[in-house]
Motif scaffolding. Structure first.
Motif, PDB file in Angstrom:
ATOM      1  N   VAL A 158       0.839  -1.207   0.000  1.00 20.10           N
ATOM      2  CA  VAL A 158       0.000   0.000   0.000  1.00 20.10           C
ATOM      3  C   VAL A 158       0.871   1.252   0.000  1.00 20.10           C
ATOM      4  O   VAL A 158       0.712   2.132  -0.847  1.00 20.10           O
ATOM      5  CB  VAL A 158      -1.001   0.009   1.178  1.00 20.10           C
ATOM      6  CG1 VAL A 158      -1.752   1.333   1.233  1.00 20.10           C
ATOM      7  CG2 VAL A 158      -1.989  -1.145   1.044  1.00 20.10           C
ATOM      8  N   GLU A 159       1.810   1.324   0.939  1.00 20.57           N
ATOM      9  CA  GLU A 159       2.726   2.484   0.981  1.00 20.57           C
ATOM     10  C   GLU A 159       3.501   2.589  -0.326  1.00 20.57           C
ATOM     11  O   GLU A 159       3.664   3.677  -0.869  1.00 20.57           O
ATOM     12  CB  GLU A 159       3.712   2.344   2.150  1.00 20.57           C
ATOM     13  CG  GLU A 159       3.082   2.478   3.518  1.00 20.57           C
ATOM     14  CD  GLU A 159       3.075   3.913   4.043  1.00 20.57           C
ATOM     15  OE1 GLU A 159       3.858   4.743   3.533  1.00 20.57           O
ATOM     16  OE2 GLU A 159       2.278   4.194   4.947  1.00 20.57           O
ATOM     17  N   GLU A 160       3.949   1.447  -0.828  1.00 23.25           N
ATOM     18  CA  GLU A 160       4.736   1.429  -2.068  1.00 23.25           C
ATOM     19  C   GLU A 160       3.926   2.014  -3.233  1.00 23.25           C
ATOM     20  O   GLU A 160       4.452   2.756  -4.060  1.00 23.25           O
ATOM     21  CB  GLU A 160       5.170   0.002  -2.409  1.00 23.25           C
ATOM     22  CG  GLU A 160       6.076  -0.053  -3.623  1.00 23.25           C
ATOM     23  CD  GLU A 160       6.493  -1.465  -4.010  1.00 23.25           C
ATOM     24  OE1 GLU A 160       6.846  -1.649  -5.174  1.00 23.25           O
ATOM     25  OE2 GLU A 160       6.471  -2.363  -3.151  1.00 23.25           O
ATOM     26  N   ALA A 161       2.623   1.700  -3.286  1.00 23.51           N
ATOM     27  CA  ALA A 161       1.763   2.211  -4.354  1.00 23.51           C
ATOM     28  C   ALA A 161       1.713   3.733  -4.325  1.00 23.51           C
ATOM     29  O   ALA A 161       1.847   4.393  -5.367  1.00 23.51           O
ATOM     30  CB  ALA A 161       0.355   1.634  -4.218  1.00 23.51           C
ATOM     31  N   PHE A 162       1.549   4.291  -3.135  1.00 19.57           N
ATOM     32  CA  PHE A 162       1.463   5.750  -3.008  1.00 19.57           C
ATOM     33  C   PHE A 162       2.811   6.420  -3.293  1.00 19.57           C
ATOM     34  O   PHE A 162       2.859   7.464  -3.931  1.00 19.57           O
ATOM     35  CB  PHE A 162       0.919   6.148  -1.634  1.00 19.57           C
ATOM     36  CG  PHE A 162      -0.576   5.988  -1.552  1.00 19.57           C
ATOM     37  CD1 PHE A 162      -1.412   7.050  -1.882  1.00 19.57           C
ATOM     38  CD2 PHE A 162      -1.132   4.786  -1.163  1.00 19.57           C
ATOM     39  CE1 PHE A 162      -2.794   6.900  -1.821  1.00 19.57           C
ATOM     40  CE2 PHE A 162      -2.518   4.631  -1.104  1.00 19.57           C
ATOM     41  CZ  PHE A 162      -3.346   5.686  -1.440  1.00 19.57           C
TER      42      PHE A 162
END
Length: 197
Positions: A158-162
């Motif tokens: 999730v963090e990586e996507a943002f």
């Protein structure tokens, strides 16, 4: 009040009802963030501040809640968006099939230079999977988009996507600034002239 960030990026989460957009929003911002619900627009947004290459980036993340039943998002949501996350649920093939409609909608209303990524949510539920990772990757490739499988529930990617989306927006922004300051096109002089008019 002094500005506490270097850049503000508006991000949209779009996709069918029930794919986990609100869960993604809560996962990435945590419980201690500002929550705003705008009833007239039927949208929810939260703020997350991240640091990227020494710059403070304020992410204004919009969940287009309630608009899915119309199968379209009004142009007001797309206006000014720097990044768009197209979300489907890997355990729901219908939500994946709908992505092409969402992509068409986005291409019609969003700026041509908006950064985009496809997210396959619920990758922690592999035993209930209806959409293969390869199918997600192929769709992304067909439209020239980035792709990640994530899990709002467990936090996978999730963090990586943002960060991926924010970094792509930053790269485009820097590239535009460099183009404007390129030797021979009058760079800063042109900027000064614009400010004076």
């Amino acid at each position: 009040m002094a500005k506490t960030y270097d850049h503000l990026f508006k991000l949209l989460l779009i996709g069918d009802d029930g794919v986990g957009k609100k869960d993604i929003l809560f996962r990435v911002t945590g419980d201690t963030c500002n929550t705003t619900f705008i009833t007239t627009m039927g949208a929810d947004f939260k703020i997350k501040t991240v640091e990227l290459d020494g710059k403070k980036i304020k992410l204004q993340i919009w969940d287009t809640a309630g608009q899915q039943r119309f199968k379209t998002i009004t142009t007001a949501y797309y206006r000014g968006a720097n990044g768009i996350m197209l979300v489907y649920d890997i355990t729901n093939k219908k939500s994946f099939d709908s992505l092409q409609d969402w992509i068409r909608d986005m291409e019609q209303h969003a700026s041509s230079d908006v950064e985009r990524i496809i997210l396959g949510n619920n990758c922690d539920l592999d035993d209930k999977r209806q959409v293969s990772k390869e199918s997600g990757e192929k769709l992304a490739t067909d439209y020239g988009l980035k792709f990640l499988e994530i899990s709002a529930k467990s936090g996978i990617n999730v963090e990586e996507a943002f960060f991926t989306l924010a970094r792509d927006i930053m790269t485009r922004l820097n590239s535009r600034m460099n183009d404007n300051n390129a030797p021979g096109d009058g760079g800063p002089e042109n900027v000064s002239r614009c400010l004076l008019t």
